[in-house]
Scaffold this motif. Structure first.
Motif, PDB file in Angstrom:
ATOM      1  N   GLY A 506      -1.682   3.744   2.300  1.00 32.47           N
ATOM      2  CA  GLY A 506      -2.950   3.016   2.358  1.00 32.47           C
ATOM      3  C   GLY A 506      -2.915   1.854   1.398  1.00 32.47           C
ATOM      4  N   THR A 507      -4.023   1.146   1.294  1.00 30.75           N
ATOM      5  CA  THR A 507      -4.067  -0.002   0.399  1.00 30.75           C
ATOM      6  C   THR A 507      -4.228   0.456  -1.043  1.00 30.75           C
ATOM      7  OG1 THR A 507      -6.467  -0.245   0.550  1.00 30.75           O
ATOM      8  CG2 THR A 507      -5.142  -1.359   2.231  1.00 30.75           C
ATOM      9  N   ILE A 508      -3.981  -0.472  -1.973  1.00 32.91           N
ATOM     10  CA  ILE A 508      -4.171  -0.174  -3.385  1.00 32.91           C
ATOM     11  C   ILE A 508      -5.632   0.163  -3.662  1.00 32.91           C
ATOM     12  CG2 ILE A 508      -4.130  -1.178  -5.708  1.00 32.91           C
ATOM     13  CD1 ILE A 508      -1.618  -2.666  -4.932  1.00 32.91           C
ATOM     14  N   ALA A 509      -6.553  -0.574  -3.037  1.00 34.88           N
ATOM     15  CA  ALA A 509      -7.981  -0.294  -3.231  1.00 34.88           C
ATOM     16  C   ALA A 509      -8.323   1.114  -2.753  1.00 34.88           C
ATOM     17  CB  ALA A 509      -8.817  -1.339  -2.485  1.00 34.88           C
ATOM     18  N   GLU A 510      -7.779   1.528  -1.621  1.00 35.70           N
ATOM     19  CA  GLU A 510      -8.050   2.876  -1.104  1.00 35.70           C
ATOM     20  C   GLU A 510      -7.466   3.945  -2.019  1.00 35.70           C
ATOM     21  OE1 GLU A 510      -8.154   1.796   3.693  1.00 35.70           O
ATOM     22  OE2 GLU A 510      -6.302   2.478   2.720  1.00 35.70           O
ATOM     23  N   ASN A 511      -6.312   3.691  -2.604  1.00 27.47           N
ATOM     24  CA  ASN A 511      -5.719   4.646  -3.534  1.00 27.47           C
ATOM     25  C   ASN A 511      -6.570   4.799  -4.795  1.00 27.47           C
ATOM     26  OD1 ASN A 511      -2.810   5.881  -3.074  1.00 27.47           O
ATOM     27  ND2 ASN A 511      -2.870   3.929  -1.965  1.00 27.47           N
ATOM     28  N   ILE A 512      -7.112   3.697  -5.299  1.00 28.18           N
ATOM     29  CA  ILE A 512      -7.954   3.777  -6.496  1.00 28.18           C
ATOM     30  C   ILE A 512      -9.250   4.522  -6.174  1.00 28.18           C
ATOM     31  CG2 ILE A 512      -9.282   2.415  -8.151  1.00 28.18           C
ATOM     32  CD1 ILE A 512      -7.125   0.260  -7.953  1.00 28.18           C
ATOM     33  N   ALA A 513      -9.801   4.299  -4.997  1.00 29.94           N
ATOM     34  CA  ALA A 513     -11.094   4.888  -4.625  1.00 29.94           C
ATOM     35  C   ALA A 513     -10.961   6.283  -4.027  1.00 29.94           C
ATOM     36  CB  ALA A 513     -11.808   3.965  -3.626  1.00 29.94           C
ATOM     37  N   ARG A 538      -3.141  -8.887  -8.891  1.00 31.81           N
ATOM     38  CA  ARG A 538      -3.430 -10.290  -8.566  1.00 31.81           C
ATOM     39  C   ARG A 538      -2.156 -11.053  -8.191  1.00 31.81           C
ATOM     40  NH1 ARG A 538      -8.848 -10.817  -7.603  1.00 31.81           N
ATOM     41  NH2 ARG A 538     -10.052  -9.776  -9.235  1.00 31.81           N
ATOM     42  N   THR A 539      -1.017 -10.559  -8.629  1.00 29.58           N
ATOM     43  CA  THR A 539       0.239 -11.256  -8.311  1.00 29.58           C
ATOM     44  C   THR A 539       0.778 -10.887  -6.928  1.00 29.58           C
ATOM     45  OG1 THR A 539       1.626  -9.511  -9.281  1.00 29.58           O
ATOM     46  CG2 THR A 539       0.811 -11.228 -10.772  1.00 29.58           C
ATOM     47  N   LEU A 540       0.218  -9.881  -6.281  1.00 30.63           N
ATOM     48  CA  LEU A 540       0.679  -9.465  -4.958  1.00 30.63           C
ATOM     49  C   LEU A 540       0.051 -10.342  -3.886  1.00 30.63           C
ATOM     50  CD1 LEU A 540       0.386  -5.579  -5.427  1.00 30.63           C
ATOM     51  CD2 LEU A 540       2.435  -6.999  -5.626  1.00 30.63           C
ATOM     52  N   PRO A 541       0.786 -10.624  -2.800  1.00 31.42           N
ATOM     53  CA  PRO A 541       0.260 -11.527  -1.759  1.00 31.42           C
ATOM     54  C   PRO A 541      -1.068 -11.061  -1.175  1.00 31.42           C
ATOM     55  CG  PRO A 541       2.603 -11.130  -1.435  1.00 31.42           C
ATOM     56  CD  PRO A 541       2.167 -10.205  -2.522  1.00 31.42           C
ATOM     57  N   ALA A 542      -1.201  -9.748  -0.927  1.00 27.27           N
ATOM     58  CA  ALA A 542      -2.432  -9.233  -0.317  1.00 27.27           C
ATOM     59  C   ALA A 542      -3.395  -8.666  -1.349  1.00 27.27           C
ATOM     60  CB  ALA A 542      -2.092  -8.161   0.727  1.00 27.27           C
ATOM     61  N   GLY A 543      -3.068  -8.728  -2.633  1.00 27.56           N
ATOM     62  CA  GLY A 543      -3.963  -8.246  -3.668  1.00 27.56           C
ATOM     63  C   GLY A 543      -4.277  -6.770  -3.509  1.00 27.56           C
ATOM     64  N   TYR A 544      -5.568  -6.450  -3.575  1.00 23.00           N
ATOM     65  CA  TYR A 544      -5.992  -5.052  -3.458  1.00 23.00           C
ATOM     66  C   TYR A 544      -5.795  -4.502  -2.053  1.00 23.00           C
ATOM     67  CZ  TYR A 544      -8.051  -5.231  -8.109  1.00 23.00           C
ATOM     68  OH  TYR A 544      -8.228  -5.324  -9.468  1.00 23.00           O
ATOM     69  N   ASP A 545      -5.552  -5.359  -1.093  1.00 29.48           N
ATOM     70  CA  ASP A 545      -5.310  -4.917   0.292  1.00 29.48           C
ATOM     71  C   ASP A 545      -3.822  -4.715   0.578  1.00 29.48           C
ATOM     72  OD1 ASP A 545      -8.027  -4.928   1.011  1.00 29.48           O
ATOM     73  OD2 ASP A 545      -7.966  -7.110   1.288  1.00 29.48           O
ATOM     74  N   THR A 546      -2.991  -4.767  -0.456  1.00 29.31           N
ATOM     75  CA  THR A 546      -1.562  -4.488  -0.281  1.00 29.31           C
ATOM     76  C   THR A 546      -1.384  -3.035   0.140  1.00 29.31           C
ATOM     77  OG1 THR A 546      -0.979  -6.101  -1.984  1.00 29.31           O
ATOM     78  CG2 THR A 546       0.679  -4.424  -1.431  1.00 29.31           C
ATOM     79  N   VAL A 547      -0.643  -2.828   1.210  1.00 34.44           N
ATOM     80  CA  VAL A 547      -0.463  -1.485   1.763  1.00 34.44           C
ATOM     81  C   VAL A 547       0.736  -0.821   1.106  1.00 34.44           C
ATOM     82  CG1 VAL A 547      -0.006  -0.136   3.853  1.00 34.44           C
ATOM     83  CG2 VAL A 547      -1.503  -2.146   3.953  1.00 34.44           C
TER      84      VAL A 547
END
Length: 661
Positions: A506-513, A538-547
């Motif tokens: 999943g995305t980084i945001a989903e992992n945190i939440a 912030r350095t990743l291309p998709a940011g918090y949506d990086t899968v």
């Protein structure tokens, strides 16, 4: 929350040894040996399968009625074809007789000329001398046969669809029951089982069971009905020929029973070794980096080869033995065919039967022996399916964790006061680990737990989380025994960050939440900033949506640890558990995390397991554990001045740091 329970670890491959590694556990089977695992309860497992089919009795009853109709129509077909044969034969015979002569006169004429056999044959036929073939009658019979077989085929198609629908519903329910069972099993079960073994039961064994039922149940019902229907018509046509056909049945039953008895243990062994092979492959795949780093490829390949050879041996024996059944049944059926043909020919010659009856009887004898062969050929499917069913039932019968109280207790005012009162615990009944341990963690205090490996530090946390239940004593939260609380409610009060990181696809945001359902994007970002995740996201291309995948590919080990820490920040738990949570981050990040943790721990009870004593110097209370007991407790300065176990640990780490410098 990251609430993955740490448990006893299994090495990815066996220790180096000369020669093949022996299999551990009960029922082991070695290549080339005759001893195999026995079916635990073949009859009992079969009965449990029938119980599973009971909720689908309406669909199965309808399928059974359609099967009766289809078999009845199929059984009628040969009788009508025999009648058509009699019409053709009678037409050919009548064309050779003089027209205008009666049947009785023709029979008398043949007897007078010394053709007694032909006279007997003519007497058994419905013949009008000189008339020839009645094509209209033959056409009507053949048209009726076509209609009957078409109707039988339609009934068979609907019956098969209903049966498959019922079986797939049963398999779907079995998967659901297995999944629910897994959620109710204690952590102790998974600590003692290879993950690949459990996965094999949930996937391979259930799939094999479904395929076995789908291919055998419908055919088994049709075969039994066909045997009954065909035997009834055979007795009606000629009890003597029916007796000849039935003589071969006991032989068939004896052969099937003998071969089945030999093959069943091999199927049990086959699926057990399949589970062990899957467990080995799963461990080698998840730990492939470690295997390559330590140069254990050859040991891993040897272990795989051993399991593979065992699976080959069991599968070869099972399929070879069960494969003998159908040729044996066909051989017996061919003997039956020869006997029926010879005796039937003699009966036709004597005028006791018509040639159409014999033709129909030969077809019936084939129909009679064919279901027997089909049942024999299905024996390997049934035995394989029951062997898989036993493994699934074994999982379903595993003792579950103690259920939560019907009316769980709750602290009146959650504060975070944790008390261990004379707690005792042991993983094995004869090996005590913790004996008479007592401690109190005041609300808002940080309790650090240190000690050598195996002292019981992580076990203490497992008991607090109720991953394991105490053997004696009790643990209370704000005065309430946690055994009287709901596990979900207890764990909802605890945020846990382990040394071993756990991420999912999943995305980084989903992992945190993950532990905070309904968290907003702003809350996720705020927790990420507090845990210093935001700076690299912030350095990743998709940011918090990086899968990310479940291995966390694309981020480093330290970054994965920061994500799990951010997960704990977002939950804002009453109690915080940190099990060597900063072990995977660099020194600078560790300092930042320590400051962030200080803010997170404010007003919360915190348990910190640490090996680096520099990270817990500010703890309110430090517990030093050895052999499951607290040997020292106090703050950092007090314990250092005491010159005891903690002081020795601290001095050893300080000396190591100086040596490194």
């Amino acid at each position: 929350m990251n609430t993955q329970a740490p448990g006893p670890k299994r090495p990815p491959v066996p220790a180096p040894r000369r020669g093949p590694a022996p299999m551990a556990g009960p029922g082991r089977m070695f290549v080339g040996q005759g001893a195999v695992e026995k079916s635990a309860d073949f009859a009992g497992s079969t009965r449990r399968l029938l119980v599973l089919l009971r909720p689908q009795r309406l669909a199965l009853t309808a399928a059974g009625l359609l099967a009766v109709a289809a078999v009845g129509l199929n059984v009628t077909g040969p009788r009508l074809l025999g009648h058509a044969t009699d019409l053709v034969f009678a037409g050919v015979f009548s064309r050779r007789l003089p027209a205008g002569q009666s049947k009785a006169e023709a029979v008398a004429s043949l007897r007078a000329s010394g053709h007694g056999t032909q006279a007997d044959l003519l007497a058994s036929l419905d013949v009008t001398p000189g008339r020839g073939m009645d094509f209209d009658a033959i056409g009507r019979v053949l048209l009726l046969v076509v209609v009957i077989y078409a109707a039988a085929g339609l009934c068979g198609v609907i019956q098969a669809r209903l049966t498959n629908l019922a079986i797939q519903r049963v398999v779907s329910q079995l998967r659901t029951d297995t999944q629910r069972k897994i959620s109710r099993l204690p952590i102790r079960y998974f600590d003692g089982q290879a993950r690949g073994e459990v996965l094999s039961r949930v996937t391979n064994d259930i799939d094999n069971l479904g395929q076995s039922l789908q291919q055998s149940v419908s055919q088994l019902v049709v075969s039994v009905l066909t045997v009954v229907g065909v035997l009834s018509v055979m007795i009606w046509i000629s009890w003597l020929l029916a007796l000849v056909a039935v003589i071969t049945v006991p032989v068939s039953v004896i052969v099937a029973a003998r071969v089945g008895k030999l093959a069943q243990p091999q199927f049990v062994a086959q699926w057990r070794v399949t589970g062990r092979l899957n467990a080995h492959i799963e461990e080698m795949y998840t730990g492939h980096t470690l295997v390559r780093a330590f140069g254990r490829q050859e040991e891993s390949a040897r272990a795989f080869q051993e399991y593979n050879e065992q699976l080959y041996a069991a599968s070869w024996r099972a399929q070879s033995l069960s494969g003998l059944m159908q040729p044996a049944m066909m051989f017996i059926g061919n003997i039956n065919y020869v006997l029926v043909a010879v005796i039937g020919g003699l009966r036709v010659a004597s005028g006791s039967l018509s040639i159409g009856d014999v033709q129909a009887f030969i077809q019936y004898s084939r129909q009679f022996s064919q279901p027997m062969s089909q049942v024999a050929s299905m024996a390997n499917l049934l035995q394989s399916g029951v062997a898989s069913a036993e493994r699934v039932f074994e999982l379903l019968d595993t003792p579950e964790q103690e259920p939560d109280p019907v009316e769980p207790a709750r602290p009146e005012q959650p504060r975070g006061l944790v008390a261990f009162e004379h707690v005792g615990f042991r993983y094995q009944p004869d090996k005590p680990l913790i004996e008479d341990l007592s401690l109190v963690a005041e609300p808002g205090h940080t309790i650090a737990i240190v000690g050598p490996t195996g002292a019981g530090k992580t076990t203490l946390i497992n008991l607090l989380m109720r991953f394991y239940d105490v053997t004696s004593g009790r643990i209370t939260l704000d005065g309430v025994d946690i055994a009287a609380m709901s596990r979900d409610e207890l764990r909802a009060q605890i945020g846990m960050v382990l040394q071993d990181t756990w991420l999912f696809g999943g995305t980084i945001a989903e992992n945190i939440a993950y532990g905070a359902e309904g968290a907003t994007r702003e809350q996720i970002i705020e927790a990420a900033r507090a845990a210093h995740v935001d700076r690299f996201v912030r350095t990743l291309p998709a940011g918090y949506d990086t899968v990310l995948d479940d291995e966390g590919t694309g981020v480093s080990g330290g970054e994965k640890q920061l994500i799990t820490i951010a997960r704990a920040f977002l939950v804002e738990p009453l109690i915080l558990v940190l099990d060597e949570a900063t072990s995977s981050v660099d020194t600078r990040t560790e300092v930042l995390i320590q400051h962030a943790m200080s803010r997170l721990r404010a007003g919360r009870t915190a348990f910190v397991i640490a090996h680096r004593l520099s990270t817990i110097r500010d703890a309110d209370t430090i517990l030093v554990m050895e052999d499951g007991a607290i040997v020292e407790q106090g703050d950092h300065r007090t314990l250092v001045d005491a010159g005891g176990a903690y002081a020795r640990l601290y001095q050893a780490q300080f000396a190591q740091a100086v040596a490194e410098i």
